[in-house]
Design a protein around this motif. Structure first.
Motif, PDB file in Angstrom:
ATOM      1  N   ASN A  49       0.787  -1.281  -0.059  1.00  0.00           N
ATOM      2  CA  ASN A  49       0.087  -0.054  -0.047  1.00  0.00           C
ATOM      3  C   ASN A  49       1.053   1.172  -0.054  1.00  0.00           C
ATOM      4  N   VAL A  50       0.647   2.267  -1.040  1.00  0.00           N
ATOM      5  CA  VAL A  50       1.471   3.535  -0.997  1.00  0.00           C
ATOM      6  C   VAL A  50       0.380   4.480  -0.962  1.00  0.00           C
ATOM      7  N   TYR A  51       0.603   5.441  -0.059  1.00  0.00           N
ATOM      8  CA  TYR A  51      -0.380   6.259   0.071  1.00  0.00           C
ATOM      9  C   TYR A  51       0.048   7.668   0.760  1.00  0.00           C
ATOM     10  N   PHE A  52      -0.821   8.762   0.530  1.00  0.00           N
ATOM     11  CA  PHE A  52      -0.367   9.968   1.126  1.00  0.00           C
ATOM     12  C   PHE A  52      -0.980   9.970   2.593  1.00  0.00           C
ATOM     13  N   LYS A  53      -0.207  10.997   3.418  1.00  0.00           N
ATOM     14  CA  LYS A  53      -0.782  11.039   4.695  1.00  0.00           C
ATOM     15  C   LYS A  53      -2.251  11.479   4.770  1.00  0.00           C
ATOM     16  N   LYS A  56      -5.305   9.515   0.298  1.00  0.00           N
ATOM     17  CA  LYS A  56      -5.287   9.187  -1.025  1.00  0.00           C
ATOM     18  C   LYS A  56      -4.024   7.883  -1.336  1.00  0.00           C
ATOM     19  N   GLY A  57      -4.472   7.125  -1.648  1.00  0.00           N
ATOM     20  CA  GLY A  57      -3.433   5.713  -2.106  1.00  0.00           C
ATOM     21  C   GLY A  57      -3.730   4.864  -3.188  1.00  0.00           C
ATOM     22  N   ILE A  58      -2.601   4.015  -3.290  1.00  0.00           N
ATOM     23  CA  ILE A  58      -2.927   2.820  -4.196  1.00  0.00           C
ATOM     24  C   ILE A  58      -2.098   1.672  -3.740  1.00  0.00           C
ATOM     25  N   ILE A  59      -2.173   0.885  -4.536  1.00  0.00           N
ATOM     26  CA  ILE A  59      -1.630  -0.527  -4.382  1.00  0.00           C
ATOM     27  C   ILE A  59      -0.470  -0.707  -5.226  1.00  0.00           C
ATOM     28  N   ALA A  60       0.702  -0.988  -4.980  1.00  0.00           N
ATOM     29  CA  ALA A  60       1.698  -1.557  -5.980  1.00  0.00           C
ATOM     30  C   ALA A  60       1.296  -2.657  -6.745  1.00  0.00           C
ATOM     31  N   ASP A  61       1.893  -2.664  -7.891  1.00  0.00           N
ATOM     32  CA  ASP A  61       1.633  -4.090  -8.676  1.00  0.00           C
ATOM     33  C   ASP A  61       2.499  -5.289  -8.286  1.00  0.00           C
ATOM     34  N   SER A  62       2.412  -6.478  -8.901  1.00  0.00           N
ATOM     35  CA  SER A  62       3.004  -7.303  -8.377  1.00  0.00           C
ATOM     36  C   SER A  62       4.836  -7.503  -8.026  1.00  0.00           C
ATOM     37  N   GLY A  64       6.314  -4.579  -7.259  1.00  0.00           N
ATOM     38  CA  GLY A  64       6.410  -3.470  -6.250  1.00  0.00           C
ATOM     39  C   GLY A  64       6.242  -1.873  -7.021  1.00  0.00           C
ATOM     40  N   HIS A  65       6.038  -1.861  -8.375  1.00  0.00           N
ATOM     41  CA  HIS A  65       5.990  -0.704  -8.919  1.00  0.00           C
ATOM     42  C   HIS A  65       4.927   0.061  -8.534  1.00  0.00           C
ATOM     43  N   PHE A  66       4.941   1.580  -8.733  1.00  0.00           N
ATOM     44  CA  PHE A  66       3.700   2.323  -8.405  1.00  0.00           C
ATOM     45  C   PHE A  66       3.860   3.777  -9.064  1.00  0.00           C
ATOM     46  N   GLU A  67       2.413   4.257  -9.237  1.00  0.00           N
ATOM     47  CA  GLU A  67       2.528   5.510  -9.654  1.00  0.00           C
ATOM     48  C   GLU A  67       1.211   6.233  -9.307  1.00  0.00           C
ATOM     49  N   ILE A  68       1.638   7.416  -8.467  1.00  0.00           N
ATOM     50  CA  ILE A  68       0.590   8.181  -7.496  1.00  0.00           C
ATOM     51  C   ILE A  68       0.529   9.603  -7.998  1.00  0.00           C
ATOM     52  N   THR A  71      -1.942  16.985  -5.972  1.00  0.00           N
ATOM     53  CA  THR A  71      -2.115  18.274  -6.384  1.00  0.00           C
ATOM     54  C   THR A  71      -1.611  19.067  -5.083  1.00  0.00           C
ATOM     55  N   THR A  72      -1.267  18.552  -4.093  1.00  0.00           N
ATOM     56  CA  THR A  72      -0.942  18.946  -2.942  1.00  0.00           C
ATOM     57  C   THR A  72       0.844  19.446  -2.965  1.00  0.00           C
ATOM     58  N   SER A  73       1.065  20.522  -2.619  1.00  0.00           N
ATOM     59  CA  SER A  73       2.526  20.834  -2.736  1.00  0.00           C
ATOM     60  C   SER A  73       3.552  20.060  -1.877  1.00  0.00           C
ATOM     61  N   SER A  74       2.844  19.762  -0.603  1.00  0.00           N
ATOM     62  CA  SER A  74       3.681  19.008   0.553  1.00  0.00           C
ATOM     63  C   SER A  74       3.054  18.027   1.099  1.00  0.00           C
ATOM     64  N   SER A  75       3.398  16.863   0.502  1.00  0.00           N
ATOM     65  CA  SER A  75       2.678  15.492   1.285  1.00  0.00           C
ATOM     66  C   SER A  75       3.677  14.519   1.467  1.00  0.00           C
ATOM     67  N   GLU A  76       3.397  13.388   2.430  1.00  0.00           N
ATOM     68  CA  GLU A  76       4.167  12.591   2.832  1.00  0.00           C
ATOM     69  C   GLU A  76       3.670  11.419   2.559  1.00  0.00           C
ATOM     70  N   LEU A  77       4.675  10.723   1.761  1.00  0.00           N
ATOM     71  CA  LEU A  77       4.240   9.396   1.068  1.00  0.00           C
ATOM     72  C   LEU A  77       4.578   8.229   2.310  1.00  0.00           C
ATOM     73  N   GLN A  78       3.607   7.413   2.363  1.00  0.00           N
ATOM     74  CA  GLN A  78       3.763   6.368   3.315  1.00  0.00           C
ATOM     75  C   GLN A  78       3.592   4.968   2.614  1.00  0.00           C
ATOM     76  N   VAL A  79       4.265   3.841   3.007  1.00  0.00           N
ATOM     77  CA  VAL A  79       4.151   2.476   2.535  1.00  0.00           C
ATOM     78  C   VAL A  79       3.896   1.511   3.660  1.00  0.00           C
ATOM     79  N   SER A  80       2.993   0.526   3.409  1.00  0.00           N
ATOM     80  CA  SER A  80       2.704  -0.407   4.305  1.00  0.00           C
ATOM     81  C   SER A  80       2.178  -1.621   3.659  1.00  0.00           C
ATOM     82  N   TYR A  81       2.845  -2.613   4.221  1.00  0.00           N
ATOM     83  CA  TYR A  81       2.369  -4.086   3.394  1.00  0.00           C
ATOM     84  C   TYR A  81       2.244  -5.015   4.478  1.00  0.00           C
TER      85      TYR A  81
END
Length: 81
Positions: A49-53, A56-62, A64-68, A71-81
């Motif tokens: 799971n790749v998501y912003f604090k 909003k988030g997405i799930i990486a593919d098999s 591990g690749h992701f694209e997210i 429009t927020t100028s300052s966001s903290e990206l987090q990952v969990s699995y």
């Protein structure tokens, strides 16, 4: 002392709302691309799971690749699995 009364009508607010709507068209979209890998072994972690604090988030593919995007100028990206 004089009292000042401001009467707001829909006709008077229309230019203000149109200006606000036009400002949203200038929002910059930032796209982040990457891969989720184990820090020690460098093995890709699929379906992480790749998501912003902000939620909003997405799930990486098999692989591990992701694209997210954001429009927020300052966001903290987090990952969990």
């Amino acid at each position: 002392m004089k009292k000042m009364t401001i009467k707001l009508t829909l006709k008077g607010l229309l230019p203000f709302f149109l200006m606000l709507l036009s400002l949203t068209g200038f929002a910059q979209v930032t796209t982040i691309k990457g891969s989720v890998v184990d820090a020690a072994t460098r093995i890709p972690i699929g379906f992480a799971n790749v998501y912003f604090k902000n939620g909003k988030g997405i799930i990486a593919d098999s692989s591990g690749h992701f694209e997210i995007s954001t429009t927020t100028s300052s966001s903290e990206l987090q990952v969990s699995y």
